[in-house]
Design an enzyme around this catalytic site. Structure first.
Site, PDB file in Angstrom:
ATOM      1  N   ARG A   1       0.865  -1.196   0.000  1.00  0.00           N
ATOM      2  CA  ARG A   1       0.000   0.000   0.000  1.00  0.00           C
ATOM      3  C   ARG A   1       0.889   1.229   0.000  1.00  0.00           C
ATOM      4  O   ARG A   1       1.746   1.384   0.863  1.00  0.00           O
ATOM      5  CB  ARG A   1      -0.925   0.026   1.213  1.00  0.00           C
ATOM      6  CG  ARG A   1      -2.116   0.990   1.046  1.00  0.00           C
ATOM      7  CD  ARG A   1      -2.923   1.135   2.332  1.00  0.00           C
ATOM      8  NE  ARG A   1      -2.188   1.923   3.292  1.00  0.00           N
ATOM      9  CZ  ARG A   1      -2.187   1.696   4.603  1.00  0.00           C
ATOM     10  NH1 ARG A   1      -2.907   0.724   5.118  1.00  0.00           N
ATOM     11  NH2 ARG A   1      -1.480   2.448   5.407  1.00  0.00           N
TER      12      ARG A   1
ATOM     13  N   GLU B   1       4.458   7.264   2.649  1.00  0.00           N
ATOM     14  CA  GLU B   1       5.306   6.081   2.845  1.00  0.00           C
ATOM     15  C   GLU B   1       4.820   4.958   1.951  1.00  0.00           C
ATOM     16  O   GLU B   1       3.724   5.011   1.395  1.00  0.00           O
ATOM     17  CB  GLU B   1       5.311   5.622   4.310  1.00  0.00           C
ATOM     18  CG  GLU B   1       3.967   5.143   4.781  1.00  0.00           C
ATOM     19  CD  GLU B   1       4.030   4.198   5.976  1.00  0.00           C
ATOM     20  OE1 GLU B   1       5.091   3.648   6.285  1.00  0.00           O
ATOM     21  OE2 GLU B   1       2.965   3.986   6.594  1.00  0.00           O
TER      22      GLU B   1
ATOM     23  N   ASN C   1       4.159   0.874   2.175  1.00  0.00           N
ATOM     24  CA  ASN C   1       4.052  -0.243   3.114  1.00  0.00           C
ATOM     25  C   ASN C   1       4.242  -1.569   2.387  1.00  0.00           C
ATOM     26  O   ASN C   1       3.539  -1.851   1.416  1.00  0.00           O
ATOM     27  CB  ASN C   1       2.673  -0.245   3.770  1.00  0.00           C
ATOM     28  CG  ASN C   1       2.411   1.033   4.552  1.00  0.00           C
ATOM     29  OD1 ASN C   1       2.909   1.214   5.646  1.00  0.00           O
ATOM     30  ND2 ASN C   1       1.638   1.942   3.964  1.00  0.00           N
TER      31      ASN C   1
ATOM     32  N   SER D   1      -3.171  -2.599   6.069  1.00  0.00           N
ATOM     33  CA  SER D   1      -4.530  -2.965   6.478  1.00  0.00           C
ATOM     34  C   SER D   1      -5.593  -2.041   5.885  1.00  0.00           C
ATOM     35  O   SER D   1      -5.290  -1.101   5.166  1.00  0.00           O
ATOM     36  CB  SER D   1      -4.630  -2.963   8.000  1.00  0.00           C
ATOM     37  OG  SER D   1      -4.347  -1.684   8.491  1.00  0.00           O
TER      38      SER D   1
ATOM     39  N   LYS E   1      11.705   3.153   6.206  1.00  0.00           N
ATOM     40  CA  LYS E   1      11.753   4.590   5.886  1.00  0.00           C
ATOM     41  C   LYS E   1      13.135   4.984   5.372  1.00  0.00           C
ATOM     42  O   LYS E   1      13.263   5.886   4.539  1.00  0.00           O
ATOM     43  CB  LYS E   1      11.384   5.407   7.114  1.00  0.00           C
ATOM     44  CG  LYS E   1       9.881   5.635   7.228  1.00  0.00           C
ATOM     45  CD  LYS E   1       9.162   4.953   8.203  1.00  0.00           C
ATOM     46  CE  LYS E   1       7.675   5.108   8.185  1.00  0.00           C
ATOM     47  NZ  LYS E   1       6.991   3.911   8.643  1.00  0.00           N
TER      48      LYS E   1
ATOM     49  N   LYS F   1      11.333  10.744  11.459  1.00  0.00           N
ATOM     50  CA  LYS F   1      10.782   9.380  11.493  1.00  0.00           C
ATOM     51  C   LYS F   1      11.802   8.324  11.868  1.00  0.00           C
ATOM     52  O   LYS F   1      12.861   8.243  11.251  1.00  0.00           O
ATOM     53  CB  LYS F   1      10.225   9.009  10.107  1.00  0.00           C
ATOM     54  CG  LYS F   1       9.096   9.876   9.631  1.00  0.00           C
ATOM     55  CD  LYS F   1       8.483   9.276   8.378  1.00  0.00           C
ATOM     56  CE  LYS F   1       7.298  10.096   7.929  1.00  0.00           C
ATOM     57  NZ  LYS F   1       6.630   9.472   6.773  1.00  0.00           N
TER      58      LYS F   1
ATOM     59  N   GLU G   1       6.747   0.956  12.075  1.00  0.00           N
ATOM     60  CA  GLU G   1       5.478   0.920  11.359  1.00  0.00           C
ATOM     61  C   GLU G   1       4.347   0.934  12.376  1.00  0.00           C
ATOM     62  O   GLU G   1       4.553   0.588  13.530  1.00  0.00           O
ATOM     63  CB  GLU G   1       5.360  -0.370  10.535  1.00  0.00           C
ATOM     64  CG  GLU G   1       6.473  -0.599   9.538  1.00  0.00           C
ATOM     65  CD  GLU G   1       6.493   0.436   8.445  1.00  0.00           C
ATOM     66  OE1 GLU G   1       5.407   0.910   8.060  1.00  0.00           O
ATOM     67  OE2 GLU G   1       7.587   0.802   7.991  1.00  0.00           O
ATOM     68  N   GLY G   2       3.174   1.305  11.912  1.00  0.00           N
ATOM     69  CA  GLY G   2       1.994   1.128  12.754  1.00  0.00           C
ATOM     70  C   GLY G   2       1.508   2.396  13.428  1.00  0.00           C
ATOM     71  O   GLY G   2       0.533   2.373  14.164  1.00  0.00           O
TER      72      GLY G   2
ATOM     73  N   ARG H   1      -8.138   7.567   4.691  1.00  0.00           N
ATOM     74  CA  ARG H   1      -8.203   7.704   6.145  1.00  0.00           C
ATOM     75  C   ARG H   1      -8.243   9.178   6.448  1.00  0.00           C
ATOM     76  O   ARG H   1      -7.474   9.941   5.872  1.00  0.00           O
ATOM     77  CB  ARG H   1      -6.936   7.141   6.784  1.00  0.00           C
ATOM     78  CG  ARG H   1      -7.087   5.813   7.424  1.00  0.00           C
ATOM     79  CD  ARG H   1      -5.764   5.349   7.951  1.00  0.00           C
ATOM     80  NE  ARG H   1      -4.677   5.634   7.005  1.00  0.00           N
ATOM     81  CZ  ARG H   1      -3.395   5.374   7.260  1.00  0.00           C
ATOM     82  NH1 ARG H   1      -3.047   4.874   8.412  1.00  0.00           N
ATOM     83  NH2 ARG H   1      -2.472   5.642   6.364  1.00  0.00           N
TER      84      ARG H   1
HETATM   85  P1  ADP Z   1       3.707   4.585   9.970  1.00  0.00           P
HETATM   86  O1  ADP Z   1       4.552   3.511   9.387  1.00  0.00           O
HETATM   87  O2  ADP Z   1       3.773   4.668  11.444  1.00  0.00           O
HETATM   88  O3  ADP Z   1       2.316   4.563   9.420  1.00  0.00           O
HETATM   89  P2  ADP Z   1       3.997   7.059   8.444  1.00  0.00           P
HETATM   90  O4  ADP Z   1       5.206   7.479   7.709  1.00  0.00           O
HETATM   91  O5  ADP Z   1       2.838   6.633   7.610  1.00  0.00           O
HETATM   92  O6  ADP Z   1       4.414   5.930   9.481  1.00  0.00           O
HETATM   93  O7  ADP Z   1       3.545   8.237   9.393  1.00  0.00           O
HETATM   94  C1  ADP Z   1       2.402   8.139  10.225  1.00  0.00           C
HETATM   95  C2  ADP Z   1       1.475   9.309   9.985  1.00  0.00           C
HETATM   96  O8  ADP Z   1       2.167  10.533  10.194  1.00  0.00           O
HETATM   97  C3  ADP Z   1       0.926   9.419   8.574  1.00  0.00           C
HETATM   98  O9  ADP Z   1      -0.219   8.618   8.422  1.00  0.00           O
HETATM   99  C4  ADP Z   1       0.628  10.904   8.477  1.00  0.00           C
HETATM  100  O10 ADP Z   1      -0.609  11.206   9.088  1.00  0.00           O
HETATM  101  C5  ADP Z   1       1.743  11.535   9.293  1.00  0.00           C
HETATM  102  N1  ADP Z   1       2.869  11.900   8.408  1.00  0.00           N
HETATM  103  C6  ADP Z   1       3.886  11.095   8.040  1.00  0.00           C
HETATM  104  N2  ADP Z   1       4.731  11.721   7.198  1.00  0.00           N
HETATM  105  C7  ADP Z   1       4.245  12.961   7.021  1.00  0.00           C
HETATM  106  C8  ADP Z   1       4.665  14.090   6.263  1.00  0.00           C
HETATM  107  N3  ADP Z   1       5.774  14.069   5.540  1.00  0.00           N
HETATM  108  N4  ADP Z   1       3.900  15.213   6.320  1.00  0.00           N
HETATM  109  C9  ADP Z   1       2.777  15.242   7.073  1.00  0.00           C
HETATM  110  N5  ADP Z   1       2.324  14.219   7.816  1.00  0.00           N
HETATM  111  C10 ADP Z   1       3.047  13.076   7.797  1.00  0.00           C
HETATM  112 MG    MG Z   2       1.624   5.020   7.585  1.00  0.00          MG
END
Ligand code: ADP
Ligand code: MG
Length: 485
Positions: A129, A145, A147, A152, A309, A367, A371-372, A453
């Site tokens: 995803r 990101e 996945n 899910s 990441k 970051k 994950e999660g 979402r």
């Molecule tokens: P995870 O693997 O924990 O899902 P993500 O990289 O998807 O990690 O980050 C979690 C959440 O943080 C994302 O769903 C988003 O809401 C927010 N986020 C992540 N990266 C960014 C970004 N570059 N700008 C704004 N919000 C972000």
């Molecule tokens: Mg995410």
């Protein structure tokens, strides 16, 4: 409510009676169609709550939605190639694995598998995803990101499309249905598992869902099982934890994975992405056994590593995409969805990024390799956080990313046990796809569906499972019909 960037799909001002009626209809639809999760407040295997949702589908720019759909098979191909490029994975992760224990363990596992002659199975299945925001500043799609494990909500959001169509009709706007795209994520993902099972080609073998001790997002998983049964009546699904596999699983001489009398053809991992899911060596041993086995893994450990990441950040470096994608147009289209991603390693480039993050933290997200949800550091918290690790190699455990600012819209958030909340929201799009292939050839490469979402606009993270976000569907808008020009 003040200004928003995107108009909601229907006018939200309505009488309390009308709102109650629509919310009641929406909740009932969700409960009766399994758009549900296990209760977190009082655990009860005999009852479900509806999953948090927004009342109406949220607007998303049509052109960028189509682009996300179109680019998915290119991203699938890219990640397949990245996962199989040993030099690239090694070089990209070399500093990170020294300081991030979990990624280090995964990398050790990857090495150990190679030292033992590699997996008995050459075929693998990646169920992916890719997540995005529409970026206001760039007027375009930007990837959050990618996945490669346990992605899910493909199922629940497939079903939510029908709920939203029903609610929009009940609200009196049938003409809007044409702007709510169909979503076949569930059948597509189940199809990937069934096709993998067929490739394994052993009539009595099973598909194993690797699960947590307690699964809150149970319906999303269970509907995959039901869908598999529909698509392929002869295959059985079993559910096991890493601990169970570690304690009771074994490999035959020809590396067939056997647990509780079942031969496992396919392993679909809905667990195994977080350090807490490996409380002892038993779970790591289980993962090693799975990796070595003849079972088709979704994902295998190199796919898992490709989804870190750190790898995402390395892919964004100049000249790297060229290594993996020959076609210029493909390279351009992928580069276009990358936002700024920066290493924080203790070298000249890393120091410059480190300094910029300290000076203008509001422009970035920090970051770790997790994950999660719930793991990132934002805004004002970045500076003190970085200052603490300024002189440490621990810096390599993190990456820095430009903060993406998506357009704000308005919607009603509906949660179990709470009154509907009219709120300013932002939405994150996810596109599902899968690859089935071997190191040298891709047998199947598909885009299969999407999810949306939505979270309150002032909240940094909006995980649905974590209780901060809500499931949503896409309502496609054209630039001329919204306030994005
Ligand atoms: P995870 O693997 O924990 O899902 P993500 O990289 O998807 O990690 O980050 C979690 C959440 O943080 C994302 O769903 C988003 O809401 C927010 N986020 C992540 N990266 C960014 C970004 N570059 N700008 C704004 N919000 C972000
Ligand atoms: Mg995410």
């Amino acid at each position: 409510m003040g200004e928003t960037d995107l108009y909601p799909c229907v006018p939200l001002e309505m009488s309390a009676d009308r709102l109650d009626d629509l919310v009641d209809k929406a909740k009932t639809y969700a409960l009766m169609h399994g758009i549900c999760m296990r209760r977190k407040d009082a655990f009860d295997t005999d009852a479900l709550h509806f999953a948090p949702f927004v009342l109406f589908p949220s607007p998303f720019p049509r052109k960028e939605f189509n682009k996300a759909i179109e680019i998915q098979t290119i991203l699938n191909e890219l990640m397949h190639k990245v996962a199989h490029d040993d030099d690239f994975l090694r070089e990209s992760l070399k500093n990170t694995i020294q300081v991030d224990d979990f990624t280090g363990r995964l990398f050790q596992l990857y090495d150990k598998v190679q030292k033992h002659g590699g997996s008995a199975q050459v075929i693998e299945a990646g169920l992916f995803r890719s997540d995005y925001f529409y970026c206001q500043a760039n007027k375009g799609l930007k990837q959050v990101e990618f996945n490669t494990i346990a992605s899910s909500f493909g199922c629940l959001t497939s079903k939510l499309v029908d709920q939203h169509k029903y609610v929009v009709q009940e609200a009196g706007y049938p003409e809007h249905l044409k702007n709510i795209p169909e979503n076949n994520a569930l059948s597509g993902l189940a199809n990937a598992l069934v096709n993998s099972w067929k490739l394994y080609n052993q009539p009595k073998s099973v598909i194993l869902f690797l699960v947590e001790d307690v699964t809150y997002n149970i319906c999303d998983q269970k509907f995959h099982e039901f869908e598999i049964r529909e698509q392929c009546p002869e295959v059985f699904v079993i559910r096991k934890t890493l601990t169970e596999i570690g304690n009771r699983g074994k490999l035959t001489e020809d590396k067939r994975l056997i647990i509780d009398g079942h031969e496992v053809a396919v392993i679909y991992m809905r667990c195994g992405y977080h350090p807490d899911q490996y409380p002892s060596e038993v779970e790591w041993d289980a993962r090693f056994m799975m990796e070595m086995s003849l079972a088709i893994k979704s994902p295998s450990v190199h796919y898992h590593l490709a989804g870190t990441k750190k790898v995402q950040q390395e892919l964004a470096k100049p000249g790297v995409l060229e290594k993996f994608l020959g076609d210029k147009a493909k390279i351009e289209s992928v580069r276009d969805i990358f936002t700024g991603l920066y290493s924080l390693d203790k070298d000249e480039i890393g120091n410059a990024s480190f300094q910029r993050a300290i000076e203008t933290p509001e422009k970035f997200v920090l970051k770790p390799q997790r994950e999660g949800g719930g793991n990132n550091v934002y805004g004002a918290d970045i500076k003190p956080f970085l200052e603490k690790i300024a002189d440490s190699d621990e810096r390599s455990a993190y990456i820095l990313m430009d903060m993406i600012e998506p357009p704000i819209t308005t919607n009603y958030m509906v949660r179990p046990g709470e009154a509907p909340l009219l709120a300013k929201c932002i939405s994150e799009l996810g596109i599902f796809g899968y690859v089935i292939g071997t190191k040298d050839s891709i047998l199947e490469n598909k885009q299969v569906g999407h999810m949306l979402r939505t979270k309150l606009s002032h909240v940094n993270e909006g995980g649905v499972a974590a209780g901060l976000g809500a499931l949503d569907s896409v309502y496609l808008v054209d630039a001329s019909r919204c306030c994005l020009n």
